[in-house]
Scaffold this motif. Structure first.
Motif, mmCIF file in Angstrom:
data_model
loop_
_atom_site.group_PDB
_atom_site.id
_atom_site.type_symbol
_atom_site.label_atom_id
_atom_site.label_comp_id
_atom_site.label_asym_id
_atom_site.label_seq_id
_atom_site.Cartn_x
_atom_site.Cartn_y
_atom_site.Cartn_z
ATOM 1 N N VAL A 168 0.291 14.187 8.299
ATOM 2 C CA VAL A 168 -0.795 13.535 7.563
ATOM 3 C C VAL A 168 -2.061 14.387 7.581
ATOM 4 C CG1 VAL A 168 0.144 11.259 8.065
ATOM 5 C CG2 VAL A 168 -1.626 12.183 9.553
ATOM 6 N N THR A 218 -7.596 12.091 5.200
ATOM 7 C CA THR A 218 -6.255 11.532 4.970
ATOM 8 C C THR A 218 -6.303 10.565 3.795
ATOM 9 O OG1 THR A 218 -4.440 10.329 5.978
ATOM 10 C CG2 THR A 218 -6.605 9.908 6.909
ATOM 11 N N SER A 219 -6.571 9.308 4.034
ATOM 12 C CA SER A 219 -6.806 8.303 2.991
ATOM 13 C C SER A 219 -7.476 7.121 3.659
ATOM 14 C CB SER A 219 -5.495 7.863 2.327
ATOM 15 O OG SER A 219 -4.741 7.045 3.204
ATOM 16 N N PRO A 220 -8.236 6.313 2.918
ATOM 17 C CA PRO A 220 -8.853 5.134 3.540
ATOM 18 C C PRO A 220 -7.820 4.223 4.193
ATOM 19 C CG PRO A 220 -9.871 5.558 1.414
ATOM 20 C CD PRO A 220 -8.703 6.499 1.523
ATOM 21 N N GLY A 221 -6.657 4.042 3.528
ATOM 22 C CA GLY A 221 -5.628 3.180 4.098
ATOM 23 C C GLY A 221 -5.080 3.718 5.400
ATOM 24 N N ARG A 222 -4.820 5.034 5.458
ATOM 25 C CA ARG A 222 -4.249 5.593 6.679
ATOM 26 C C ARG A 222 -5.263 5.599 7.816
ATOM 27 N NH1 ARG A 222 0.537 7.514 7.184
ATOM 28 N NH2 ARG A 222 0.792 7.852 4.950
ATOM 29 N N TYR A 249 4.205 1.307 9.089
ATOM 30 C CA TYR A 249 3.040 2.141 8.832
ATOM 31 C C TYR A 249 2.775 3.229 9.873
ATOM 32 C CZ TYR A 249 1.748 -1.075 5.137
ATOM 33 O OH TYR A 249 1.743 -1.812 3.995
ATOM 34 N N GLN A 253 -11.536 9.204 6.709
ATOM 35 C CA GLN A 253 -10.959 8.703 5.452
ATOM 36 C C GLN A 253 -10.763 9.834 4.445
ATOM 37 O OE1 GLN A 253 -12.435 4.587 4.167
ATOM 38 N NE2 GLN A 253 -14.128 5.346 5.416
ATOM 39 N N ARG A 254 -11.719 10.757 4.417
ATOM 40 C CA ARG A 254 -11.621 11.867 3.468
ATOM 41 C C ARG A 254 -10.454 12.779 3.807
ATOM 42 N NH1 ARG A 254 -12.599 17.040 2.835
ATOM 43 N NH2 ARG A 254 -13.267 17.324 5.003
ATOM 44 N N PRO A 267 0.825 -1.209 0.000
ATOM 45 C CA PRO A 267 0.000 0.000 0.000
ATOM 46 C C PRO A 267 0.859 1.258 0.000
ATOM 47 C CG PRO A 267 -0.819 -1.581 1.608
ATOM 48 C CD PRO A 267 0.513 -2.098 1.132
ATOM 49 N N GLU A 319 0.751 3.824 1.715
ATOM 50 C CA GLU A 319 1.003 4.388 3.045
ATOM 51 C C GLU A 319 2.230 3.772 3.727
ATOM 52 O OE1 GLU A 319 -3.307 4.888 2.052
ATOM 53 O OE2 GLU A 319 -1.917 3.182 2.012
ATOM 54 N N ARG A 350 -7.479 3.336 8.259
ATOM 55 C CA ARG A 350 -7.480 1.950 8.723
ATOM 56 C C ARG A 350 -6.251 1.674 9.590
ATOM 57 N NH1 ARG A 350 -10.630 -1.687 6.313
ATOM 58 N NH2 ARG A 350 -9.039 -3.313 6.354
#
Length: 432
Positions: free
Chosen positions: A153, A381-385, A325, A378-379, A125, A127, A387
């Motif tokens: 972030v 930062t990012s969905p992955g971050r 991560y 999620q908006r 990923p 991230e 999580r």
């Protein structure tokens, strides 16, 4: 032929030699495992490829961050149930080698290889912290990159998680029913009292974050503060807060490595949740640098996460998920090691307070804040971050609750040759 969930369950149980404590739900809709348990959701075959190419915690982390692996149900219950499968296992590589001697296990692995086809390595990923070896840890440049990876972030994301206090360290709770804001204010006040802050004193706040300790010390105790951080985003946010509080005449926020601070001496130093980034090979240097920056009689409050000591300390390795991560190059040490190095640097240790349970409460509040505004998180930062943060904070809360890690405030003094520490006879009055 068995469905995908049953095949995955059988393989997992063969590897660990115990029944799987969670359900498995596979991409084909099949389920296997205890009906009332949380479900480990394997969304696609790519999750298997992550695990096959990077067996162990890093493969699991990559599948989780990518959204290929998820939990349905209570996340804390699922992580607690799976602790023996992930964090509490002795050695993934050794376990795998032993299992591969079993013909039935080798057959299951071949089945898994077929199930995960095409057998191509999935990209990590975005991230994930990219590295080219670990030969130059904790140089000023590598520390700057590691801090930026974690802290730069988005201040809006941290506001959502941390709340208005913008304090990213263990709070100090009077009661589990209290508010996060009150508990963080009480932590800042506890640090201030342990340091004996008084009007006219100079405080150095090492790893000042978004400026909360600096503002509290200047506003409530009348001290002048220099706060240093390696994060550009933190510094900009902290300076804005300082201006809004009307404290620009008493607080200076710098983007600066603590090793470059040259304008001592200071009357007191606070280091709250920063020393975990220093690294074992640099810790004595860190302690000596701070010792040199203090006036004789000056105090350092070192607030730091600690791990449990191991029978073989040479075998200690960093957590793969956290290193890739969350906190790249971060290291935890037993509290005894930290105290010994502070003493070796010249400090006199005057007080040590464990506040382990307080961090579990703090982390659960941060997780609740993130979950309550999940789409917005999620908006921002990012969905992955998002999580990553949810998993690491929930897993860390359980680690504190089960005494796998702790957190301690160590008060040390640069005691002058006269031997006068400046502390009261009843130390915990925290009056000089």
């Amino acid at each position: 032929m068995q469905d995908a969930a049953q095949r995955l369950k059988n393989l997992a149980e063969q590897l660990v030699g115990a029944p799987l404590p969670v359900r498995i739900r596979a991409w084909d809709g099949s389920e296997s495992g205890p009906p009332s348990a949380p479900a480990l959701v394997v969304r696609n075959r790519r999750a298997l490829r992550h695990l096959l190419w990077k067996p162990g915690e890093l493969g699991l982390a990559r599948a989780w961050v990518a959204g290929d692996l998820d939990v349905e149900g209570d996340l804390y219950q699922a992580l607690d149930a799976m602790a023996g499968f992930i964090w509490e296992r002795d050695d993934d590589a050794r376990s795998l080698r032993q299992a591969l001697r079993d013909p039935e296990f080798r057959t299951a692995v071949r089945s898994l290889l077929a199930l995960s086809a095409p057998f191509l390595p999935p990209a990590p990923p975005p991230e994930e912290m990219r590295r080219h070896g670990r030969l130059h840890l904790h140089t000023k440049g590598s520390d700057r990159r590691a801090i930026s990876h974690h802290y730069d972030v988005g201040n809006d994301f941290y506001e959502l998680v941390l709340g208005p206090s913008m304090v990213y360290s263990c709070a100090y709770w009077e009661s589990p029913d209290g508010t996060l804001e009150d508990a963080q204010r009480d932590k800042l006040e506890l640090v201030s009292r342990k340091l004996g802050l008084k009007p006219g004193m100079r405080l150095l706040d090492v790893g000042c974050g978004w400026g909360s300790m600096a503002i509290h010390a200047a506003r409530e105790h009348g001290v002048s503060v220099v706060g240093v951080t390696l994060s550009q985003e933190q510094a900009a946010y902290a300076r804005k807060r300082v201006a809004e509080e009307g404290l620009t005449d008493r607080i200076e926020i710098r983007v600066q490595d603590y090793r470059d601070v040259r304008d001592g001496p200071y009357d007191a130093i606070s280091s709250i949740g920063m020393a975990e980034h220093v690294g074992s090979e640099r810790y004595l240097e860190y302690a000596r640098d701070l010792y040199a920056l203090l006036e004789p009689g000056g105090r350092l409050l070192n607030h730091q996460i600690a791990r449990r000591p191991q029978a073989d300390e040479s075998a200690y390795s960093v957590d793969e998920f956290i290193d890739a991560y969350v906190f790249p190059d971060g290291e935890l040490a037993p509290v005894g090691t930290t105290v010994a190095l502070l003493e070796k640097a010249g400090f006199e240790v005057r007080d040590l307070e464990s506040i382990r349970e307080h961090y579990a409460l703090t982390l659960r509040r941060w997780v609740a804040n993130l979950e309550a505004a999940w789409a917005e998180g999620q908006r921002l930062t990012s969905p992955g971050r998002a999580r990553i943060w949810r998993l690491y904070m929930a897993a860390s809360a359980l680690a504190f609750e089960h005494n796998r890690i702790g957190v301690n405030q160590v008060l040390v003094v640069k005691t002058p040759e006269t031997g006068a520490s400046g502390l009261s006879l009843r130390t915990r009055d925290w009056r000089g």
